[in-house]
Design a protein around this motif. Structure first.
Motif, PDB file in Angstrom:
ATOM      1  N   GLN A   8       0.835  -1.198   0.000  1.00 54.54           N
ATOM      2  CA  GLN A   8       0.000   0.000   0.000  1.00 54.54           C
ATOM      3  C   GLN A   8       0.866   1.242   0.000  1.00 54.54           C
ATOM      4  O   GLN A   8       2.067   1.177   0.303  1.00 54.54           O
ATOM      5  CB  GLN A   8      -0.947  -0.017   1.205  1.00 54.54           C
ATOM      6  CG  GLN A   8      -0.261   0.122   2.546  1.00 54.54           C
ATOM      7  CD  GLN A   8      -1.235  -0.114   3.692  1.00 54.54           C
ATOM      8  OE1 GLN A   8      -1.903  -1.134   3.746  1.00 54.54           O
ATOM      9  NE2 GLN A   8      -1.304   0.841   4.596  1.00 54.54           N
ATOM     10  N   GLY A  10       0.504   5.863   0.394  1.00 49.83           N
ATOM     11  CA  GLY A  10      -0.318   7.061   0.538  1.00 49.83           C
ATOM     12  C   GLY A  10      -0.850   7.277   1.936  1.00 49.83           C
ATOM     13  O   GLY A  10      -0.513   6.550   2.867  1.00 49.83           O
ATOM     14  N   THR A  11      -1.680   8.288   2.075  1.00 44.38           N
ATOM     15  CA  THR A  11      -2.309   8.594   3.367  1.00 44.38           C
ATOM     16  C   THR A  11      -3.789   8.915   3.153  1.00 44.38           C
ATOM     17  O   THR A  11      -4.237   9.093   2.020  1.00 44.38           O
ATOM     18  CB  THR A  11      -1.660   9.819   4.063  1.00 44.38           C
ATOM     19  OG1 THR A  11      -2.163  11.012   3.453  1.00 44.38           O
ATOM     20  CG2 THR A  11      -0.148   9.791   3.967  1.00 44.38           C
ATOM     21  N   MET A  12      -4.505   8.998   4.258  1.00 45.76           N
ATOM     22  CA  MET A  12      -5.930   9.357   4.185  1.00 45.76           C
ATOM     23  C   MET A  12      -6.134  10.848   4.457  1.00 45.76           C
ATOM     24  O   MET A  12      -7.228  11.269   4.830  1.00 45.76           O
ATOM     25  CB  MET A  12      -6.740   8.528   5.192  1.00 45.76           C
ATOM     26  CG  MET A  12      -7.027   7.118   4.739  1.00 45.76           C
ATOM     27  SD  MET A  12      -7.740   7.026   3.097  1.00 45.76           S
ATOM     28  CE  MET A  12      -9.367   7.695   3.407  1.00 45.76           C
ATOM     29  N   GLN A  13      -5.083  11.631   4.254  1.00 42.09           N
ATOM     30  CA  GLN A  13      -5.219  13.074   4.427  1.00 42.09           C
ATOM     31  C   GLN A  13      -6.049  13.652   3.286  1.00 42.09           C
ATOM     32  O   GLN A  13      -6.099  13.076   2.199  1.00 42.09           O
ATOM     33  CB  GLN A  13      -3.841  13.743   4.412  1.00 42.09           C
ATOM     34  CG  GLN A  13      -2.989  13.398   5.590  1.00 42.09           C
ATOM     35  CD  GLN A  13      -3.471  14.079   6.857  1.00 42.09           C
ATOM     36  OE1 GLN A  13      -4.654  13.997   7.201  1.00 42.09           O
ATOM     37  NE2 GLN A  13      -2.582  14.737   7.548  1.00 42.09           N
ATOM     38  N   MET A  18      -5.020   6.753  -0.706  1.00 45.50           N
ATOM     39  CA  MET A  18      -4.306   5.525  -0.357  1.00 45.50           C
ATOM     40  C   MET A  18      -4.556   4.530  -1.470  1.00 45.50           C
ATOM     41  O   MET A  18      -5.659   4.447  -2.004  1.00 45.50           O
ATOM     42  CB  MET A  18      -4.789   4.967   0.974  1.00 45.50           C
ATOM     43  CG  MET A  18      -4.089   5.598   2.155  1.00 45.50           C
ATOM     44  SD  MET A  18      -4.465   4.797   3.711  1.00 45.50           S
ATOM     45  CE  MET A  18      -2.911   3.978   4.016  1.00 45.50           C
ATOM     46  N   PHE A  20      -4.130   0.434  -2.370  1.00 41.58           N
ATOM     47  CA  PHE A  20      -3.884  -0.915  -1.837  1.00 41.58           C
ATOM     48  C   PHE A  20      -3.774  -1.866  -3.017  1.00 41.58           C
ATOM     49  O   PHE A  20      -4.643  -1.869  -3.890  1.00 41.58           O
ATOM     50  CB  PHE A  20      -5.037  -1.364  -0.940  1.00 41.58           C
ATOM     51  CG  PHE A  20      -5.309  -0.429   0.206  1.00 41.58           C
ATOM     52  CD1 PHE A  20      -4.741  -0.641   1.445  1.00 41.58           C
ATOM     53  CD2 PHE A  20      -6.147   0.661   0.036  1.00 41.58           C
ATOM     54  CE1 PHE A  20      -4.991   0.214   2.510  1.00 41.58           C
ATOM     55  CE2 PHE A  20      -6.408   1.541   1.094  1.00 41.58           C
ATOM     56  CZ  PHE A  20      -5.825   1.311   2.333  1.00 41.58           C
ATOM     57  N   SER A  64      -8.409   4.601  -2.540  1.00 42.34           N
ATOM     58  CA  SER A  64      -9.269   5.328  -1.612  1.00 42.34           C
ATOM     59  C   SER A  64      -8.828   6.781  -1.632  1.00 42.34           C
ATOM     60  O   SER A  64      -7.831   7.146  -1.029  1.00 42.34           O
ATOM     61  CB  SER A  64      -9.129   4.713  -0.215  1.00 42.34           C
ATOM     62  OG  SER A  64     -10.063   5.294   0.649  1.00 42.34           O
ATOM     63  N   ASP A  65      -9.565   7.568  -2.375  1.00 41.44           N
ATOM     64  CA  ASP A  65      -9.133   8.930  -2.702  1.00 41.44           C
ATOM     65  C   ASP A  65      -9.878   9.988  -1.887  1.00 41.44           C
ATOM     66  O   ASP A  65     -11.062   9.848  -1.603  1.00 41.44           O
ATOM     67  CB  ASP A  65      -9.370   9.155  -4.209  1.00 41.44           C
ATOM     68  CG  ASP A  65      -9.298  10.622  -4.583  1.00 41.44           C
ATOM     69  OD1 ASP A  65      -8.196  11.172  -4.553  1.00 41.44           O
ATOM     70  OD2 ASP A  65     -10.363  11.211  -4.881  1.00 41.44           O
ATOM     71  N   ARG A  66      -9.150  11.023  -1.519  1.00 44.19           N
ATOM     72  CA  ARG A  66      -9.797  12.154  -0.840  1.00 44.19           C
ATOM     73  C   ARG A  66      -9.564  13.446  -1.619  1.00 44.19           C
ATOM     74  O   ARG A  66      -9.179  14.456  -1.071  1.00 44.19           O
ATOM     75  CB  ARG A  66      -9.287  12.297   0.590  1.00 44.19           C
ATOM     76  CG  ARG A  66      -9.737  11.172   1.508  1.00 44.19           C
ATOM     77  CD  ARG A  66      -9.560  11.551   2.956  1.00 44.19           C
ATOM     78  NE  ARG A  66     -10.551  12.525   3.389  1.00 44.19           N
ATOM     79  CZ  ARG A  66     -10.383  13.342   4.445  1.00 44.19           C
ATOM     80  NH1 ARG A  66      -9.269  13.309   5.134  1.00 44.19           N
ATOM     81  NH2 ARG A  66     -11.334  14.193   4.779  1.00 44.19           N
TER      82      ARG A  66
ATOM     83  N   GLY B  73      -7.697  12.431   9.631  1.00 44.75           N
ATOM     84  CA  GLY B  73      -7.031  11.772   8.508  1.00 44.75           C
ATOM     85  C   GLY B  73      -5.715  11.135   8.924  1.00 44.75           C
ATOM     86  O   GLY B  73      -5.380  10.028   8.513  1.00 44.75           O
ATOM     87  N   THR B  77      -4.928   7.164   8.932  1.00 42.15           N
ATOM     88  CA  THR B  77      -3.758   6.681   8.191  1.00 42.15           C
ATOM     89  C   THR B  77      -2.888   5.793   9.086  1.00 42.15           C
ATOM     90  O   THR B  77      -2.469   4.704   8.680  1.00 42.15           O
ATOM     91  CB  THR B  77      -2.920   7.878   7.676  1.00 42.15           C
ATOM     92  OG1 THR B  77      -3.762   8.705   6.882  1.00 42.15           O
ATOM     93  CG2 THR B  77      -1.745   7.402   6.839  1.00 42.15           C
ATOM     94  N   ASN B 107     -14.111   7.655   3.180  1.00 50.55           N
ATOM     95  CA  ASN B 107     -14.397   6.455   2.380  1.00 50.55           C
ATOM     96  C   ASN B 107     -14.799   5.237   3.206  1.00 50.55           C
ATOM     97  O   ASN B 107     -14.502   4.104   2.838  1.00 50.55           O
ATOM     98  CB  ASN B 107     -13.221   6.124   1.460  1.00 50.55           C
ATOM     99  CG  ASN B 107     -12.993   7.220   0.442  1.00 50.55           C
ATOM    100  OD1 ASN B 107     -13.938   7.885   0.025  1.00 50.55           O
ATOM    101  ND2 ASN B 107     -11.755   7.431   0.058  1.00 50.55           N
TER     102      ASN B 107
END
Lengths: 92, 342
Positions: A8, A10-13, A18, A20, A64-66, B73, B77, B107
């Motif tokens: 994986q 990236g980050t969920m910022q 992210m 996977f 999983s894009d933000r 976030g 993460t 998500n």
């Protein structure tokens, strides 16, 4: 290149994503995004462009894009691919 | 530019204490049963915390002054990253109705909303799970049993045989969660072998979506009654709203439960929740041997005592063969030291 292991990147910022990756018999791309309704087709096109560039023909890829911009999508996916593939290849 | 502070693991007593304070300040209970605890400090002050209990993210708390920014976030993460080298693929979070939207923006997909509680999962694990099993979809009036089969006994065989005779197809969901003496692969194989002669029986695993660490942790760990009740209801709602409609299941079969209080209250809750979704609950009398009901617990006890005479009366030949095998003998050694509930 071939996806041979789970990886994986990236980050969920916000404005990031992210990615996977895992081995699979077929190529499958699943896209989740906070802006899916508006931009899913563009995210998918960007993902497919990178996958083609690396000749990826199988694997399960979850995005999983933000709200990331194109170059962020490419960068995260490339990193993920280098981690997931056996043949690390040359950076192109 | 403002200094950047990272989310870090909280490992010492002092940090844990700070996390507890933050969680309690937010009006939540600090739950000790977690695998990892994370936090974010700013100038020596803990401003956010979150924990992971296997595949469940919990105690996600952010100091009011830091909400609406990047904190959540970063926490998510860190939680997801901590699963990178594990076999955990699906992540879950329980939250309140008002926070459901916040997680949707990360998500997370809502699975169940029940009262004020929402269960969400990151990504589309449930949809993928159902899709993977779409080849097992059958038309007709179908039934289901959800079984742990630790290991497969004549009691399970009786329940499945009786249930299968009453429906067009019977789905046997074997609990995936590996917290039982007999590992999942063994339990699954013994169910398949033990039901191979029944033409209308389809065997599949439950993944994370029934009687799992997520949906029903009380089956594996002792918990207080209110929380247990809520979790049982969520487990049954997942079945009623997602799994049953996909496979066309209109009846769920269970055996009477003379021993385990938790399982009994699960059985008692079942008709209420499933009934509301138009699914009938059928309870069948447990089968007996020497006047005592057959249970997997009794089988494990006989196995531990190497009482093969008794085992012969409790399990089918397929299971007995396994218990005699090399792999079975290995489990015998494990079972003598075994302390868990199942």
């Amino acid at each position: 290149m071939e996806i041979v292991r789970k990886a994986q990147a990236g980050t969920m910022q916000s404005s990031d994503l992210m990615v996977f990756l895992e081995p699979a018999p077929q190529l499958r791309v699943e896209i989740d995004s906070t802006v899916k309704k508006q931009f899913e087709h563009l995210i998918r096109r960007q993902v497919e462009t990178v996958l083609e560039r690396f000749s990826i023909t199988n694997g399960f890829i979850r995005v999983s894009d933000r709200g990331a911009l194109d170059y962020a999508i490419a960068a995260r996916l490339e990193t993920g691919l280098f981690r997931a593939c056996a043949d690390q290849g040359e950076l192109s | 530019m403002k200094d950047y502070f990272m989310v870090v693991r909280l490992i010492n007593e002092r940090d844990r204490h700070l996390a507890r304070q933050l969680v309690e300040d937010n009006g939540f209970i600090f739950e000790e049963d977690y695998d990892l605890l994370f936090g974010k400090f700013e100038d020596g002050e803990l401003v956010a915390t979150a924990a992971r209990d296997h595949n469940v993210f919990k105690m996600i708390c952010i100091r009011e002054s830091h909400r609406g920014g990047a904190c959540l976030g970063e926490l998510i993460t860190a939680l997801i990253d901590s699963c990178t080298y594990t076999d955990i693929r699906n992540f879950f979070v329980f939250t309140t109705l008002e926070n459901r939207g916040t997680f949707s923006h990360l998500n997370f997909t809502p699975l169940i909303t029940h009262g004020k509680v929402c269960l969400l999962e990151y990504g589309h694990g449930l949809a993928n799970y159902l899709q993977q099993h779409s080849a097992l979809k059958r038309a007709g009036n179908n039934g289901a049993v959800v079984v742990n089969c630790n290991p497969f006994t004549l009691g399970h065989r009786y329940l499945i045989e009786e249930a299968a005779a009453q429906v067009d197809h019977l789905y046997v969901f074997v609990v995936r969660e590996d917290r039982s003496l007999f590992p999942f692969d063994v339990r699954m194989a013994l169910v398949r072998e033990g039901t191979a002669d029944l033409d209308n029986v389809l065997v599949l695993d439950t993944s994370d979506y029934a009687v799992s660490h997520v949906t029903f942790p009380g089956y594996f760990l002792k918990q207080d009654d209110d929380r247990l009740q809520l979790q049982m209801e969520i487990d049954l709602l997942l079945f009623a709203r997602h799994i049953a409609p996909f496979f066309g299941i209109t009846r769920r079969f269970i055996g009477t439960e003379p021993f385990c209080r938790t399982t009994r209250s699960y059985s008692d809750t079942m008709p209420h929740i499933l009934g509301a979704a138009g699914i009938q609950t059928d309870q069948l009398e447990r089968t007996s041997s020497n006047d005592d009901p057959i249970s997997a617990f009794r089988v494990r006890k006989a196995f531990r005592n190497e009482d093969y005479e008794d085992l012969r009366k409790l399990v089918p030949a397929t299971t007995l063969n396994f218990l005699h095998s090399t792999d079975g003998r290995k489990l015998l050694t494990t079972s003598k030291k075994y302390r868990r509930r199942h």
